[in-house]
Design a protein around this motif. Sequence first.
Motif, short mmCIF file in Angstrom:
data_model
loop_
_atom_site.label_atom_id
_atom_site.label_comp_id
_atom_site.label_asym_id
_atom_site.label_seq_id
_atom_site.Cartn_x
_atom_site.Cartn_y
_atom_site.Cartn_z
N ILE A 24 -19.37 3.95 22.69
CA ILE A 24 -19.78 4.58 23.36
C ILE A 24 -19.76 4.06 25.12
CG2 ILE A 24 -21.53 5.10 21.57
CD1 ILE A 24 -23.37 3.37 23.16
N ASP A 28 -21.24 9.39 27.09
CA ASP A 28 -21.95 10.03 25.96
C ASP A 28 -23.38 10.47 26.33
OD1 ASP A 28 -19.79 9.64 23.87
OD2 ASP A 28 -20.20 7.43 24.51
N PHE A 69 -30.50 5.84 21.79
CA PHE A 69 -30.00 4.77 21.71
C PHE A 69 -30.72 3.44 21.87
CE2 PHE A 69 -27.45 8.14 24.14
CZ PHE A 69 -26.28 7.89 23.60
N TYR A 95 -28.12 5.95 17.40
CA TYR A 95 -27.21 4.60 17.82
C TYR A 95 -28.00 3.50 17.84
CZ TYR A 95 -23.76 8.40 19.30
OH TYR A 95 -22.91 9.49 19.18
#
Length: 187
Positions: A24, A28, A69, A95
Amino acid sequence: MGIINSEIKPFNATAFKEGEFVEISEADVKGKWSIFFFYPADFTFVCPTELGDVADKYEELQKMGVEVFSVSTDTHFTHKAWHDSSETINKIQYYMVGDQSGNITNNFGVMREGQGLADRATFLIDPDGVIQAVELTAEGVGRDASELMRRVRAAQYVRKHPGEVCPAKWQEGEATLSPSLDLVGKI
């Protein structure tokens, strides 16, 4: 903190997501709402309760156009091991970013000096890659995903409705304010 309204800095990292390792970068993040959810370390105590709370809201966040994330200075391998061994962490579909270099954590200014661990911090980033909200708590104070979602809704509302602002405890569908000279001293 001078980080509000600043653009996120470039980064590259490996994350664990849905059983795979994926690369990533800041690319992203652009074009969608994002949450960067920093926490001190895998296999700890408060962290899994927070990550599990966000996991329970992830489907709803996705419907709102938000990607999550989670970030710690552990490796992506450690994230996988934790995911495989913990019932709470196993439900995570977002993520889990490995930041063993500390680059991302330092970019956001939440590295604990001399410890190599991230502070317990949350950043809400708009589709332009600009930070709109920050939450930072002490080691023993866990965050609440419901309040995070309220903050996301408010930020999304304000973005869609220039000239309006959301007061304290605002919930979707409630009245907003239109700042003007007429409101000064009347609230």
